[in-house]
Design a protein around this motif. Structure first.
Motif, PDB file in Angstrom:
ATOM      1  N   SER A 135       0.822  -1.039   0.010  1.00  0.00           N
ATOM      2  CA  SER A 135       0.052  -0.070   0.011  1.00  0.00           C
ATOM      3  C   SER A 135       0.828   1.079   0.121  1.00  0.00           C
ATOM      4  CB  SER A 135      -0.816  -0.001   1.252  1.00  0.00           C
ATOM      5  OG  SER A 135       0.036  -0.116   2.566  1.00  0.00           O
ATOM      6  N   MET A 136       2.000   1.310   0.476  1.00  0.00           N
ATOM      7  CA  MET A 136       2.898   2.462   0.763  1.00  0.00           C
ATOM      8  C   MET A 136       3.446   2.801  -0.591  1.00  0.00           C
ATOM      9  SD  MET A 136       2.275   4.193   3.329  1.00  0.00           S
ATOM     10  CE  MET A 136       3.738   5.219   2.924  1.00  0.00           C
ATOM     11  N   LYS A 137       3.352   3.792  -1.232  1.00  0.00           N
ATOM     12  CA  LYS A 137       3.777   4.267  -2.578  1.00  0.00           C
ATOM     13  C   LYS A 137       4.781   5.529  -2.458  1.00  0.00           C
ATOM     14  CE  LYS A 137       1.192   1.136  -4.445  1.00  0.00           C
ATOM     15  NZ  LYS A 137       1.710   0.107  -4.907  1.00  0.00           N
ATOM     16  N   ASP A 138       5.480   5.700  -1.415  1.00  0.00           N
ATOM     17  CA  ASP A 138       6.442   6.942  -1.236  1.00  0.00           C
ATOM     18  C   ASP A 138       7.549   6.883  -2.430  1.00  0.00           C
ATOM     19  OD1 ASP A 138       5.241   8.258   0.807  1.00  0.00           O
ATOM     20  OD2 ASP A 138       6.635   7.631   2.272  1.00  0.00           O
ATOM     21  N   TRP A 139       7.805   5.632  -2.567  1.00  0.00           N
ATOM     22  CA  TRP A 139       9.083   5.680  -3.429  1.00  0.00           C
ATOM     23  C   TRP A 139       8.861   4.831  -4.668  1.00  0.00           C
ATOM     24  CZ3 TRP A 139      12.599   9.276  -2.599  1.00  0.00           C
ATOM     25  CH2 TRP A 139      12.731   9.483  -1.308  1.00  0.00           C
ATOM     26  N   GLU A 140       7.460   4.499  -4.878  1.00  0.00           N
ATOM     27  CA  GLU A 140       7.134   3.634  -6.169  1.00  0.00           C
ATOM     28  C   GLU A 140       6.893   4.615  -7.556  1.00  0.00           C
ATOM     29  OE1 GLU A 140       4.331   0.538  -5.516  1.00  0.00           O
ATOM     30  OE2 GLU A 140       5.325  -0.179  -3.574  1.00  0.00           O
ATOM     31  N   LEU A 141       7.274   4.165  -8.571  1.00  0.00           N
ATOM     32  CA  LEU A 141       7.127   4.942  -9.578  1.00  0.00           C
ATOM     33  C   LEU A 141       6.541   3.769 -10.725  1.00  0.00           C
ATOM     34  CD1 LEU A 141       9.913   7.374 -10.163  1.00  0.00           C
ATOM     35  CD2 LEU A 141       7.533   7.713  -9.527  1.00  0.00           C
ATOM     36  N   MET A 142       5.963   4.217 -11.859  1.00  0.00           N
ATOM     37  CA  MET A 142       5.902   2.975 -12.980  1.00  0.00           C
ATOM     38  C   MET A 142       7.256   2.900 -13.451  1.00  0.00           C
ATOM     39  SD  MET A 142       2.646   2.332 -12.736  1.00  0.00           S
ATOM     40  CE  MET A 142       2.558   1.273 -14.169  1.00  0.00           C
ATOM     41  N   ASP A 143       7.479   1.697 -13.998  1.00  0.00           N
ATOM     42  CA  ASP A 143       8.923   1.444 -14.273  1.00  0.00           C
ATOM     43  C   ASP A 143       9.378   2.262 -15.785  1.00  0.00           C
ATOM     44  OD1 ASP A 143      11.239   0.322 -14.140  1.00  0.00           O
ATOM     45  OD2 ASP A 143      10.696  -1.743 -14.638  1.00  0.00           O
ATOM     46  N   THR A 144       8.416   1.742 -16.645  1.00  0.00           N
ATOM     47  CA  THR A 144       9.252   2.279 -18.077  1.00  0.00           C
ATOM     48  C   THR A 144       7.928   2.948 -18.673  1.00  0.00           C
ATOM     49  OG1 THR A 144       8.251   0.449 -19.132  1.00  0.00           O
ATOM     50  CG2 THR A 144      10.277   0.239 -18.272  1.00  0.00           C
ATOM     51  N   PRO A 145       8.189   3.740 -19.728  1.00  0.00           N
ATOM     52  CA  PRO A 145       7.045   4.575 -20.527  1.00  0.00           C
ATOM     53  C   PRO A 145       6.256   3.519 -21.277  1.00  0.00           C
ATOM     54  CG  PRO A 145       9.114   5.511 -21.113  1.00  0.00           C
ATOM     55  CD  PRO A 145       9.279   4.370 -20.155  1.00  0.00           C
ATOM     56  N   GLU A 146       6.501   2.407 -21.471  1.00  0.00           N
ATOM     57  CA  GLU A 146       5.586   1.243 -21.978  1.00  0.00           C
ATOM     58  C   GLU A 146       4.504   0.647 -21.040  1.00  0.00           C
ATOM     59  OE1 GLU A 146       9.427   0.109 -23.948  1.00  0.00           O
ATOM     60  OE2 GLU A 146       9.004   1.169 -22.135  1.00  0.00           O
ATOM     61  N   ASP A 147       5.076   0.578 -19.628  1.00  0.00           N
ATOM     62  CA  ASP A 147       4.054   0.284 -18.567  1.00  0.00           C
ATOM     63  C   ASP A 147       3.035   1.500 -18.390  1.00  0.00           C
ATOM     64  OD1 ASP A 147       5.693  -2.096 -18.072  1.00  0.00           O
ATOM     65  OD2 ASP A 147       6.895  -0.843 -16.547  1.00  0.00           O
ATOM     66  N   CYS A 148       3.586   2.708 -18.503  1.00  0.00           N
ATOM     67  CA  CYS A 148       2.597   3.802 -18.454  1.00  0.00           C
ATOM     68  C   CYS A 148       1.542   3.660 -19.431  1.00  0.00           C
ATOM     69  CB  CYS A 148       3.320   5.100 -18.718  1.00  0.00           C
ATOM     70  SG  CYS A 148       4.355   5.631 -17.084  1.00  0.00           S
ATOM     71  N   LEU A 149       1.844   3.391 -20.828  1.00  0.00           N
ATOM     72  CA  LEU A 149       0.985   3.096 -21.874  1.00  0.00           C
ATOM     73  C   LEU A 149       0.071   2.123 -21.739  1.00  0.00           C
ATOM     74  CD1 LEU A 149       0.361   4.366 -24.822  1.00  0.00           C
ATOM     75  CD2 LEU A 149       1.914   2.603 -25.606  1.00  0.00           C
ATOM     76  N   TYR A 150       0.503   0.902 -21.181  1.00  0.00           N
ATOM     77  CA  TYR A 150      -0.133  -0.224 -20.928  1.00  0.00           C
ATOM     78  C   TYR A 150      -1.395   0.082 -19.899  1.00  0.00           C
ATOM     79  CZ  TYR A 150      -1.690  -4.617 -19.155  1.00  0.00           C
ATOM     80  OH  TYR A 150      -2.260  -5.848 -19.027  1.00  0.00           O
ATOM     81  N   ALA A 153       4.732   9.122 -19.042  1.00  0.00           N
ATOM     82  CA  ALA A 153       5.959   8.462 -19.352  1.00  0.00           C
ATOM     83  C   ALA A 153       7.093   9.277 -18.439  1.00  0.00           C
ATOM     84  CB  ALA A 153       6.047   8.420 -20.617  1.00  0.00           C
ATOM     85  N   LYS A 154       7.223  10.624 -18.660  1.00  0.00           N
ATOM     86  CA  LYS A 154       8.265  11.300 -18.005  1.00  0.00           C
ATOM     87  C   LYS A 154       8.318  10.879 -16.631  1.00  0.00           C
ATOM     88  CE  LYS A 154       6.242  15.728 -17.150  1.00  0.00           C
ATOM     89  NZ  LYS A 154       4.939  15.322 -17.198  1.00  0.00           N
ATOM     90  N   ASP A 155       7.228  10.754 -16.039  1.00  0.00           N
ATOM     91  CA  ASP A 155       7.440  10.373 -14.554  1.00  0.00           C
ATOM     92  C   ASP A 155       7.903   8.964 -14.176  1.00  0.00           C
ATOM     93  OD1 ASP A 155       6.661  13.040 -13.994  1.00  0.00           O
ATOM     94  OD2 ASP A 155       4.488  12.402 -13.872  1.00  0.00           O
ATOM     95  N   SER A 156       7.972   8.039 -15.173  1.00  0.00           N
ATOM     96  CA  SER A 156       8.424   6.820 -14.832  1.00  0.00           C
ATOM     97  C   SER A 156       9.699   6.713 -14.269  1.00  0.00           C
ATOM     98  CB  SER A 156       8.022   5.984 -16.218  1.00  0.00           C
ATOM     99  OG  SER A 156       9.330   6.407 -17.254  1.00  0.00           O
ATOM    100  N   LEU A 157      10.125   5.640 -13.839  1.00  0.00           N
ATOM    101  CA  LEU A 157      11.636   5.271 -13.357  1.00  0.00           C
ATOM    102  C   LEU A 157      12.389   5.587 -14.376  1.00  0.00           C
ATOM    103  CD1 LEU A 157      13.642   4.810 -11.177  1.00  0.00           C
ATOM    104  CD2 LEU A 157      13.018   2.468 -11.290  1.00  0.00           C
ATOM    105  N   GLU A 158      12.288   5.277 -15.444  1.00  0.00           N
ATOM    106  CA  GLU A 158      13.116   4.968 -16.857  1.00  0.00           C
ATOM    107  C   GLU A 158      13.227   6.407 -17.187  1.00  0.00           C
ATOM    108  OE1 GLU A 158      14.194   2.937 -21.016  1.00  0.00           O
ATOM    109  OE2 GLU A 158      12.160   2.475 -20.020  1.00  0.00           O
ATOM    110  N   GLY A 159      12.244   7.276 -17.197  1.00  0.00           N
ATOM    111  CA  GLY A 159      11.989   8.602 -17.515  1.00  0.00           C
ATOM    112  C   GLY A 159      12.913   9.380 -16.780  1.00  0.00           C
TER     113      GLY A 159
END
Length: 421
Positions: A170-185, A237-243
Motif C-alpha cells: 500500500s505504501m507508494k512513497d518511493w514507487e514509480l511506474m517502471d517504463t514508458p511502455e508500462d505507463c501506456l499499458y 511517461a516522463k514520471d516513470s523510473l526510466e524517464g
C-alpha cells in the motif's frame, strides 16, 4: 578505495553494529546503506503499543482494530523519525568512515528532510586530512562526488536511487511506474470503457501483481494526525523510473551524470535490474526494474549495488551478474523484452514483439557493468555485506560475505557468467 555496502537492514541494530565493526576493521573508506534502513511501520506501532499500554503480545489488539489502524495512520511516520534520531544516528557515529545512505520503500519519504537536517548538524569526520560529512542521507535520485582517497584529484561519483517499480504493497512513497511502455499499458487498461465491457484485471505486471493505488506520507515534515494520504501512481511517461533515469544523462551533478566518466561512477539503487540473478523472489518471479536495466546497459558504470529482494541470492544462487550484450527473454511473459510494445487491439490487452533489431555497439567500449545484490535478510543472525575494492588503476574487486565470515575476493574484471552460476 574500499566501500562496504549492505541493504535492507530494517532497523536491525545488531546488523548495523556488525557492519560498523566490519567497516572499522577493514579500514573502509565509506559505508554504503542501500535503503530500507528503518524498522517497518507495523513493528514500530506494535512496539509502541506495548510500551504505552503494558500489554503482552497475547493481549495486543487485532490488526483490524480501530486502535491499531489509527496508530498505523497517525503515528508511524513520527515513530520512524524518533527511532532514527534516538537509535540509529548515535550508532552510526561510531563508524570511523563516512556513511552514505538512501531510503527504500519501507522508509517514509516525509522524514527525508528531517533526517537530512539531523545528519547535517553532526560534526564532520576527518579522512586523509580532509573534512567529510560523517553521515549523508541522499535524495531519492542524487549524484554526489566521492573524494575518499589520499589524492583529492581522484574523484568517483556515487549515484543513489531510492525509487522502485510498483509493488502489491500500500505504501507508494518511493514507487514509480517502471517504463514508458508500462505507463501506456495502464493508460489503456484503466481507460473508461463502454457499458457492459469487462476489462482485464489491471494488476497484472510482468510476473507479479501490483497495486497502482495506495497511500503516501505527507511531503512536509508535519507529523500530525493526517500523515498518510490516498494516491495513485502517475501514468505520465516522463514520471516513470526510466524517464527520471534518462533525464540524468543530460544533467550535471547532483541531479545527473552528464560529463561523468562511467568508469568512475558507482550506482547504489534500492531496486535491482530486471530479469537478472538479483531480482528473483521465492515465487520465481523477477520483480526488478526494466528501466534501471536499460539505464545500466547504456551508461555502464563501474559497479552497481542493489537490495530490495531479500531472498534473491538464495533463489538464484548468485549475488553478481554482468550486464552486457542482449539479456535473455522469457517467452510468453508480458513486458519482459525491452523491445516489446503495446498493440491496440479490440480487447486492448495484447502485447506483440516487433522484429529484433541488430544489437548496438557498446558506447563506452567496455565489457559491461557488474551488478551486485546484498541479499540481506534482517531476520538472520548476521548481516550480509558487499566489499568493493577499487585499485589505483580503477580495477575493482568485490566479495559478498556475512559479518565475521571472510571469503575470497573475486576479480570482477575477469569474471565470466559461468564463474558464479
Amino acid at each position: 578505495m574500499q566501500l562496504l555496502f549492505s541493504s535492507d537492514l530494517h532497523g536491525n541494530l545488531k546488523h548495523y553494529a556488525q557492519l560498523i565493526e566490519e567497516a572499522n576493521n577493514h579500514g573502509s573508506d565509506a559505508l554504503l546503506l542501500g535503503g530500507d534502513i528503518c524498522p517497518r511501520r507495523k513493528g514500530l506501532v506494535v512496539q509502541k503499543m506495548r510500551e504505552t499500554t503494558g500489554r503482552s503480545k497475547a493481549h495486543e489488539p487485532p490488526e483490524e482494530s480501530k486502535e491499531f489502524s489509527d496508530m498505523m495512520k497517525n503515528d508511524s511516520v513520527r515513530l520512524q523519525q524518533e527511532w532514527f534520531e534516538a537509535s540509529l544516528v548515535p550508532l552510526l557515529q561510531t563508524c570511523r568512515c563516512p556513511v552514505y545512505m538512501i531510503m527504500g520503500n519501507s522508509d517514509f519519504r516525509a522524514n527525508l528532510g528531517s533526517f537530512k537536517r539531523t545528519l547535517e548538524a553532526l560534526p564532520p569526520i576527518q579522512r586523509h586530512g580532509r573534512e567529510h560529512q560523517h553521515i549523508t542521507m541522499m535524495d531519492g535520485l542524487e549524484v554526489t562526488p566521492l573524494r575518499l582517497g589520499p589524492d583529492p584529484e581522484v574523484v568517483y561519483h556515487l549515484m543513489g536511487v531510492s525509487f522502485i517499480p510498483p509493488t502489491p504493497h500500500s505504501m507508494k512513497d518511493w514507487e514509480l511506474m517502471d517504463t514508458p511502455e508500462d505507463c501506456l499499458y495502464y493508460q489503456h487498461v484503466l481507460a473508461p470503457r463502454p457499458p457492459g465491457y469487462n476489462p482485464p484485471p489491471p494488476r497484472i505486471y510482468r510476473n507479479s501483481r501490483i497495486a497502482v493505488d495506495g497511500c503516501r506520507s505527507d511531503s512536509t515534515d508535519n507529523c500530525g494526525s493526517s500523515v498518510l494520504s490516498i494516491c495513485s501512481l502517475s501514468l505520465d511517461a516522463k514520471d516513470s523510473l526510466e524517464g527520471l533515469l534518462h533525464q540524468t544523462l543530460s544533467r550535471e551533478p547532483p541531479l545527473g551524470i552528464s560529463n561523468i566518466d562511467p568508469a568512475r561512477l558507482i550506482v547504489m539503487a534500492h531496486t535491482p535490474p530486471f530479469a537478472t540473478g538479483l531480482d528473483l523472489m521465492a515465487s520465481h518471479a523477477h520483480v526488478g526494474s526494466l528501466g534501471l536495466l536499460r539505464f545500466l546497459r547504456t551508461v555502464q558504470p563501474l559497479v552497481s549495488l542493489h537490495g530490495h529482494i531479500h531472498e534473491t541470492v538464495r533463489m538464484s544462487k548468485t549475488h553478481i551478474d554482468r550486464l552486457q550484450g542482449e539479456y535473455p527473454v522469457e517467452k510468453g511473459v508480458v513486458g519482459v523484452d525491452a523491445s516489446r510494445r503495446f498493440v491496440d487491439s479490440p480487447d486492448r490487452t495484447r502485447w506483440e514483439a516487433p522484429e529484433p533489431e541488430s544489437s548496438q555497439p557498446n558506447p563506452a567500449n567496455r565489457s559491461g557493468t557488474i551488478a551486485v545484490a546484498s541479499g540481506n535478510d534482517f531476520k538472520k543472525e548476521r548481516a550480509w555485506c558487499i566489499l568493493v575494492d577499487v585499485g589505483p588503476d580503477g580495477a575493482a574487486k568485490v566479495k559478498r560475505y556475512q559479518s565475521a565470515s571472510p571469503t575470497v575476493l573475486c576479480d570482477i574484471g575477469n569474471l565470466r557468467i559461468s564463474d558464479h552460476r
